[in-house]
Design a protein around this motif. Structure first.
Motif, mmCIF file in Angstrom:
data_model
loop_
_atom_site.group_PDB
_atom_site.id
_atom_site.type_symbol
_atom_site.label_atom_id
_atom_site.label_comp_id
_atom_site.label_asym_id
_atom_site.label_seq_id
_atom_site.Cartn_x
_atom_site.Cartn_y
_atom_site.Cartn_z
ATOM 1 N N PHE A 482 -1.072 -10.204 -2.388
ATOM 2 C CA PHE A 482 -0.909 -8.991 -3.183
ATOM 3 C C PHE A 482 -2.035 -7.991 -2.894
ATOM 4 C CE2 PHE A 482 -1.603 -6.520 -7.098
ATOM 5 C CZ PHE A 482 -0.346 -5.939 -7.221
ATOM 6 N N CYS A 483 -3.261 -8.473 -2.762
ATOM 7 C CA CYS A 483 -4.391 -7.586 -2.444
ATOM 8 C C CYS A 483 -4.227 -6.962 -1.062
ATOM 9 C CB CYS A 483 -5.704 -8.368 -2.531
ATOM 10 S SG CYS A 483 -6.146 -8.912 -4.200
ATOM 11 N N ILE A 484 -3.814 -7.760 -0.091
ATOM 12 C CA ILE A 484 -3.599 -7.231 1.256
ATOM 13 C C ILE A 484 -2.499 -6.177 1.244
ATOM 14 C CG2 ILE A 484 -2.770 -7.814 3.563
ATOM 15 C CD1 ILE A 484 -5.589 -8.672 3.138
ATOM 16 N N LEU A 485 -1.447 -6.416 0.460
ATOM 17 C CA LEU A 485 -0.353 -5.451 0.356
ATOM 18 C C LEU A 485 -0.849 -4.122 -0.213
ATOM 19 C CD1 LEU A 485 2.643 -4.644 0.397
ATOM 20 C CD2 LEU A 485 2.887 -5.764 -1.836
ATOM 21 N N ILE A 486 -1.656 -4.178 -1.264
ATOM 22 C CA ILE A 486 -2.174 -2.956 -1.877
ATOM 23 C C ILE A 486 -3.072 -2.207 -0.901
ATOM 24 C CG2 ILE A 486 -3.596 -2.021 -3.733
ATOM 25 C CD1 ILE A 486 -0.828 -3.021 -4.595
ATOM 26 N N PHE A 487 -3.977 -2.920 -0.224
ATOM 27 C CA PHE A 487 -4.866 -2.267 0.746
ATOM 28 C C PHE A 487 -4.065 -1.633 1.884
ATOM 29 C CE2 PHE A 487 -8.385 -5.284 -0.706
ATOM 30 C CZ PHE A 487 -8.999 -4.290 -1.456
ATOM 31 N N SER A 488 -2.998 -2.285 2.288
ATOM 32 C CA SER A 488 -2.174 -1.734 3.374
ATOM 33 C C SER A 488 -1.475 -0.458 2.942
ATOM 34 C CB SER A 488 -1.137 -2.766 3.822
ATOM 35 O OG SER A 488 -1.758 -3.928 4.322
ATOM 36 N N LEU A 489 -0.970 -0.439 1.729
ATOM 37 C CA LEU A 489 -0.298 0.761 1.231
ATOM 38 C C LEU A 489 -1.273 1.925 1.098
ATOM 39 C CD1 LEU A 489 2.001 -0.802 -1.528
ATOM 40 C CD2 LEU A 489 2.675 -0.005 0.743
ATOM 41 N N LEU A 490 -2.505 1.620 0.702
ATOM 42 C CA LEU A 490 -3.500 2.678 0.546
ATOM 43 C C LEU A 490 -4.035 3.175 1.887
ATOM 44 C CD1 LEU A 490 -5.543 1.285 -2.499
ATOM 45 C CD2 LEU A 490 -3.779 3.066 -2.509
ATOM 46 N N GLY A 491 -4.047 2.313 2.890
ATOM 47 C CA GLY A 491 -4.622 2.687 4.182
ATOM 48 C C GLY A 491 -3.623 2.757 5.312
ATOM 49 N N TYR A 492 -2.376 3.109 4.998
ATOM 50 C CA TYR A 492 -1.343 3.128 6.032
ATOM 51 C C TYR A 492 -1.635 4.159 7.113
ATOM 52 C CZ TYR A 492 0.696 7.456 4.202
ATOM 53 O OH TYR A 492 0.899 8.751 3.826
ATOM 54 N N GLU A 493 -2.343 5.250 6.745
ATOM 55 C CA GLU A 493 -2.643 6.290 7.727
ATOM 56 C C GLU A 493 -3.569 5.764 8.817
ATOM 57 O OE1 GLU A 493 -4.184 9.592 5.613
ATOM 58 O OE2 GLU A 493 -2.233 10.267 4.882
ATOM 59 N N GLU A 494 -4.506 4.867 8.448
ATOM 60 C CA GLU A 494 -5.395 4.275 9.444
ATOM 61 C C GLU A 494 -4.623 3.384 10.408
ATOM 62 O OE1 GLU A 494 -8.566 2.248 7.558
ATOM 63 O OE2 GLU A 494 -9.302 3.997 6.460
ATOM 64 N N MET A 495 -3.559 2.756 9.917
ATOM 65 C CA MET A 495 -2.763 1.889 10.770
ATOM 66 C C MET A 495 -2.051 2.685 11.864
ATOM 67 S SD MET A 495 -1.173 -0.539 7.752
ATOM 68 C CE MET A 495 -0.255 -1.596 8.873
ATOM 69 N N LEU A 496 -1.778 3.961 11.600
ATOM 70 C CA LEU A 496 -1.110 4.792 12.607
ATOM 71 C C LEU A 496 -2.034 5.182 13.743
ATOM 72 C CD1 LEU A 496 0.985 7.167 10.318
ATOM 73 C CD2 LEU A 496 1.881 5.430 11.872
ATOM 74 N N GLY A 497 -3.360 5.111 13.534
ATOM 75 C CA GLY A 497 -4.304 5.492 14.573
ATOM 76 C C GLY A 497 -4.666 6.963 14.490
ATOM 77 N N GLU A 498 -5.615 7.355 15.316
ATOM 78 C CA GLU A 498 -6.130 8.718 15.291
ATOM 79 C C GLU A 498 -5.821 9.507 16.560
ATOM 80 O OE1 GLU A 498 -10.283 8.309 14.598
ATOM 81 O OE2 GLU A 498 -10.046 7.530 12.545
ATOM 82 N N GLU A 499 -5.263 8.872 17.580
ATOM 83 C CA GLU A 499 -5.011 9.569 18.832
ATOM 84 C C GLU A 499 -3.907 10.611 18.706
ATOM 85 O OE1 GLU A 499 -4.312 6.833 21.956
ATOM 86 O OE2 GLU A 499 -6.314 5.935 21.892
ATOM 87 N N TYR A 500 -2.983 10.384 17.810
ATOM 88 C CA TYR A 500 -1.856 11.307 17.644
ATOM 89 C C TYR A 500 -1.617 11.537 16.155
ATOM 90 C CZ TYR A 500 3.002 12.922 17.457
ATOM 91 O OH TYR A 500 4.156 13.628 17.193
#
Length: 564
Positions: A482-500
């Motif tokens: 559950f904690c990992i799920l919450i952190f993922s929802l809050l930080g989904y933009e970081e998962m997309l990366g910064e190159e594009y």
């Protein structure tokens, strides 16, 4: 095998969500395998095409790593270059000499200064006219910062390996991101089609065909890993890379991204949540020792990842020494590590063609092994759920299914397909799988109950799980997920990366894609609630209550009425 007491509601709720996630994963994962196939065929040449510049796809900014290294070493041992001569002649004090030495060291880009001196003319004038009078008042960090600003004036250099991947394999410069991805690239479409053909003939007969293929796809990577490890540890700088790999960085534990990446690694490598383990274990006998299999499978998975770390970081240490950089600067995440950094290192080894062939063969076998599991889970579930309509026509069903997935995957083979691959990786299985796994854990261990689940395992194995496992199942695992799920929802933009930077409309489409699989679970809950008789409380109780157990022909075994 599914424990006999698990109610079919839980399986159906989560099952359709898993099927959609497996489809989304198949749409982009097989494309990545297709990239490896492209590299494999490109490796069958007298010289790897990403070894040097001068190819039709290279730009004027292409610069071999070894060429930049030689130029850097020359600039630190001699003052023969025009830029260095100009700087040294303008310095008359000891302080100025020390300052200019720092500037020349920090620049580290004398190749451009030698071939295109006009890039650095303003900087040369600035250094020759002002530095002698102010260097004595500058600190080392100030001079280094000034040098970094000067070094950024010229155009950024790129390696042949990077340009081969981005400009020859993907040709992503012909697209404008997701707004305009361009047409399908025929060579990539052909490579991915070959992957789907291999997948079909491995899965069309079920475990009878997949079981034989897995002996090759599962064992061959270990042979290649050991060969690459033996080669990697003999490279100069490998010890430094391995030291970096084995040195803990405890401060990283405060970064939620580290925990998300660790969970994603386990989900993708071991397969919990994708239905792979459930589908394959359903072919076992009822009294099979699943406890032993679970420990053995998870241990081999973690040890394999640990072994692969030595293979990767030994090469990263070598690349760091060759490029005179730190390992943090050399390493890339995602496809860049596999298709840029490692091929770049292979190109500088003796017998590079051989090492490239076995490396990409390993990638292909690893990828096929993973895609077998995900697709087999979906095929097995649907064939068992609909035995008359699908189960009897498995070969035809697999053909139609893979054909539809290939058609849906065609956009990932366009010139801008790499952006869609990353997009699907995040919004397809990336976020949804965390929710599905949490629901699986909560449904079994909270609603069905740890005691009931333990009793089912005791019925199968003859002994009850220890207190340690029951505490993990009831408290630790669901809470952690559950904690990992919450952190993922809050930080989904970081998962997309910064190159594009993804356009706003794509983010909305991504959440719709995620919800398409996630909503299968609450939708079935609502359906079950409305279908159940009685008042509101009775309906809630029936919705989340295990169904009655049915005796079977096997002594001691109970059955819930579902095949999966």
């Amino acid at each position: 095998m599914t424990p006999p007491g698990i109610q079919p509601q839980d399986e159906i709720r989560v099952g359709y969500a898993i099927c959609l996630i497996d489809i989304y994963m198949g749409m982009y994962y097989n494309t990545i395998i297709g990239w490896a196939v492209y590299y494999l065929f490109a490796s069958f040449s007298s010289e790897l095409p990403w070894t040097k510049c001068g190819n039709p796809w290279n730009t004027e900014n292409c610069s071999p790593v070894t060429g930049r290294l030689n130029a850097t070493l020359t600039s630190t041992t001699t003052t023969a270059t025009p830029a260095a001569s100009t700087l040294m002649s303008s310095v008359t004090t000891n302080a100025a000499t020390a300052g200019v030495t720092l500037v020349a060291s920090a620049l580290g880009n004398t190749t451009m200064a030698t071939t295109n001196p006009h890039y650095y003319y303003p900087e040369q004038h600035l250094l020759s006219s002002t530095l002698p009078t102010v260097l004595s008042n500058l600190t080392t960090s100030t001079v280094a910062a000034m040098a970094g600003a000067v070094g950024e004036v010229g155009p950024a250099l790129s390696s042949p390996a990077r340009e081969f991947f981005e400009r020859q394999v993907l040709e992503q410069y012909k697209s404008n991101g997701l707004d305009f991805m361009g047409p399908v690239k025929p060579s990539l479409a052909l490579c991915v089609f070959g992957v789907f053909v291999l997948v079909y003939f491995s899965l069309w007969k079920g475990v009878r065909s997949a079981g034989k293929v897995v002996w090759v796809t599962a064992l061959a990577p270990y042979v290649v890993l050991l060969i690459l490890l033996a080669r990697g540890v003999t490279l100069p700088g490998a010890a430094e890379g391995i030291r970096y790999y084995l040195t803990p960085q405890w401060d990283k534990l405060n970064n939620s991204r580290v925990w998300i990446d660790a969970a994603s690694q386990i989900f993708f490598s071991l397969g919990p949540g994708f239905g792979t383990l459930l589908a394959l274990s359903s072919y076992n006998k009822f009294n099979n020792n699943c406890y032993r299999d679970a420990l053995l499978t998870s241990s081999i998975n973690c040890l394999t990842s640990f072994l692969a770390g030595f293979v990767i970081f030994s090469v990263l240490g070598y690349m760091a020494q060759v490029q005179n950089k730190s390992i943090e600067e050399v390493g890339l995440e995602g496809p860049g590590l596999v298709f840029i950094v490692y091929p770049e290192a292979i190109a500088m080894m003796k017998g590079s063609v051989f090492w490239s062939i076995i490396f990409f063969l390993m990638l292909i076998t690893l990828g096929l092994d993973s895609t077998f599991g995900g697709l087999e889970a979906m095929i097995t579930a649907l064939c068992d759920e609909y035995p008359r309509t699908i189960g009897r026509r498995r070969e035809l069903f697999v053909l139609i299914l893979l054909g539809l997935i290939y058609i849906c995957a065609l956009p990932t083979m366009t010139y801008g397909g790499v952006y869609l691959v990353n997009f699907l990786n995040v919004y397809g299985p990336g976020l949804a799988i965390l929710f599905v796994v949490f629901v699986e854990a909560a449904g079994v261990f909270w609603f069905y109950g740890v005691e009931n689940f333990s009793a089912d395992i005791e019925q199968m194995l003859g002994k009850k799980p220890s207190l340690f496992w029951r505490i993990c199942w009831k408290y630790i695992s669901p809470t952690f997920l559950f904690c990992i799920l919450i952190f993922s929802l809050l930080g989904y933009e970081e998962m997309l990366g910064e190159e594009y930077e993804y356009p706003e409309w794509s983010v909305a489409a991504g959440w719709a894609l995620t919800l398409s699989s996630v909503l299968c679970i609450p939708t079935y809950v609502i359906y079950k609630f409305l279908k159940s008789p009685g008042n509101c409380n009775d309906r809630l109780r029936r919705t989340f209550k295990p169904e009655p157990l049915i005796p079977t022909a096997i002594p001691g075994q109970l059955y819930t009425g579902t095949a999966v």
